[in-house]
Design a protein around this motif. Structure first.
Motif, mmCIF file in Angstrom:
data_model
loop_
_atom_site.group_PDB
_atom_site.id
_atom_site.type_symbol
_atom_site.label_atom_id
_atom_site.label_comp_id
_atom_site.label_asym_id
_atom_site.label_seq_id
_atom_site.Cartn_x
_atom_site.Cartn_y
_atom_site.Cartn_z
ATOM 1 N N ASN A 133 80.917 31.261 -0.531
ATOM 2 C CA ASN A 133 81.903 31.225 -1.614
ATOM 3 C C ASN A 133 83.290 31.445 -1.042
ATOM 4 O O ASN A 133 83.479 32.303 -0.169
ATOM 5 C CB ASN A 133 81.606 32.302 -2.657
ATOM 6 C CG ASN A 133 80.512 31.911 -3.647
ATOM 7 O OD1 ASN A 133 80.339 32.576 -4.648
ATOM 8 N ND2 ASN A 133 79.749 30.858 -3.351
ATOM 9 N N THR A 190 78.190 21.685 -4.774
ATOM 10 C CA THR A 190 78.428 21.607 -6.208
ATOM 11 C C THR A 190 79.922 21.678 -6.493
ATOM 12 O O THR A 190 80.574 22.659 -6.142
ATOM 13 C CB THR A 190 77.723 22.755 -6.953
ATOM 14 O OG1 THR A 190 76.330 22.725 -6.644
ATOM 15 C CG2 THR A 190 77.910 22.633 -8.454
ATOM 16 N N ASP A 208 82.610 24.663 -8.605
ATOM 17 C CA ASP A 208 81.889 25.914 -8.412
ATOM 18 C C ASP A 208 82.683 26.763 -7.424
ATOM 19 O O ASP A 208 83.711 26.344 -6.891
ATOM 20 C CB ASP A 208 80.482 25.645 -7.890
ATOM 21 C CG ASP A 208 79.540 26.816 -8.118
ATOM 22 O OD1 ASP A 208 79.998 27.858 -8.613
ATOM 23 O OD2 ASP A 208 78.344 26.697 -7.779
ATOM 24 N N TYR A 209 82.182 27.960 -7.140
ATOM 25 C CA TYR A 209 82.913 28.884 -6.267
ATOM 26 C C TYR A 209 82.752 28.549 -4.786
ATOM 27 O O TYR A 209 83.303 29.256 -3.952
ATOM 28 C CB TYR A 209 82.444 30.314 -6.545
ATOM 29 C CG TYR A 209 82.831 30.795 -7.927
ATOM 30 C CD1 TYR A 209 84.118 31.257 -8.180
ATOM 31 C CD2 TYR A 209 81.921 30.763 -8.974
ATOM 32 C CE1 TYR A 209 84.488 31.692 -9.446
ATOM 33 C CE2 TYR A 209 82.277 31.196 -10.240
ATOM 34 C CZ TYR A 209 83.558 31.661 -10.479
ATOM 35 O OH TYR A 209 83.919 32.083 -11.727
ATOM 36 N N GLN A 210 82.030 27.478 -4.471
ATOM 37 C CA GLN A 210 81.895 27.064 -3.078
ATOM 38 C C GLN A 210 83.228 26.597 -2.498
ATOM 39 O O GLN A 210 83.429 26.672 -1.277
ATOM 40 C CB GLN A 210 80.867 25.941 -2.967
ATOM 41 C CG GLN A 210 79.464 26.366 -3.365
ATOM 42 C CD GLN A 210 78.561 25.177 -3.645
ATOM 43 O OE1 GLN A 210 78.844 24.060 -3.213
ATOM 44 N NE2 GLN A 210 77.477 25.405 -4.368
#
Length: 274
Positions: free
Chosen positions: A34, A60, A63-65
């Motif tokens: 993350n 994804t 998202d927090y990625q």
């Protein structure tokens, strides 16, 4: 402060030699990298002895990625997304480790500027800026996951974590969501898996039971500094309260989970003091 044990090199996921594994018997967390992680995410990793970076699952978007929610120091309701523009060379099936940064120089410059804008007024900013330098340097790799993972590592190091980091792409595991997570945890010799509140809703405990691994739900507090911990990057708490105060909170949570783990598995040796 010495860095966390870099037990694997995620920049070389195809390496044929097995990673150096830590001593067995600990608490394991498995999580995608993350970017500038939220406080609750950081707390779960901090409470674990091993963090397995889930780098070989599908990337994804939204998202927090590749993004973090920043908030103004004086008004946490004023928030802004900081996003790493990311290109997926294989389209939607692109794995996290293969996601590439669009325009590395621009992304690095924008990240540095937004962090300074939001947290520069903090008395803790000079120390935080120094800690974050490796994150900015990681943009030169061109890989979103490397920036995200580095951002998590440096914050764990800052807070005094003494655990091990491993990459899922270098560990043996069978397909299937719960089977895979159980196999990854077992590969480290862990005897307890620290599961997030989202994962616990779908997790099949049977594969963990087969490995003699306890499944422990991670439920952080919901008040105080944790009231916004599920949404905001941990940088807001670090800049507002200082690393020492945040570390005290995280050490308290980690101690609670170490006690919980030993109560479930009393035959384990006492954990080393970190």
């Amino acid at each position: 402060m010495p860095p966390s044990n870099l037990s694997s090199a995620t920049a070389s996921p195809a390496a044929s030699s097995p990673p150096d594994l830590p001593e067995p018997g600990g608490l394991c967390a498995i999580r995608q990298p993350n970017f500038l992680p939220r406080l609750t995410t950081l707390a779960r990793l901090f409470a674990a002895d091993y963090w397995i970076v889930l780098d070989d699952v599908q990337f994804t978007r939204r998202d927090y990625q590749h993004r973090a929610r920043l908030a103004d120091l004086d008004d946490p309701t004023r928030q802004q997304w900081l996003t790493i523009p990311t290109h997926l060379p294989h389209g939607r099936p692109t794995l996290i480790r293969d996601a590439m940064i669009d325009d590395m120089r621009l992304a690095r410059r924008r990240t540095a500027g937004m962090l300074r804008q939001h947290y520069g007024p903090s008395p803790y900013w000079p120390a935080l800026a120094q800690v974050l330098n490796p994150v900015l340097d990681a943009f030169t790799t061109g890989r979103t996951a490397m920036v995200a993972e580095t951002s998590t590592r440096v914050l764990l190091d800052l807070l005094g974590w003494r655990g091990h980091v491993l990459a899922s792409s270098r560990l043996p595991a069978r397909p299937g969501r719960s089977l895979r997570l159980a196999d990854l945890a077992a590969a480290t010799g862990a005897r307890a898996y620290l599961c997030g509140t989202g994962g616990i809703t779908y997790l099949d405990p049977a594969p963990f039971t087969a490995h003699n691994i306890a499944v422990t739900p991670f439920r952080p507090p919901a008040t105080g500094i944790w009231s916004s911990g599920r949404r905001l990057s941990a940088l807001w708490a670090l800049a507002g309260l200082g690393p020492q105060t945040v570390a005290t909170h995280l050490h308290g949570i980690a101690t609670n989970y170490a006690v919980t783990r030993r109560a479930a598995l009393p035959w384990l040796p006492a954990p080393a003091v970190r």
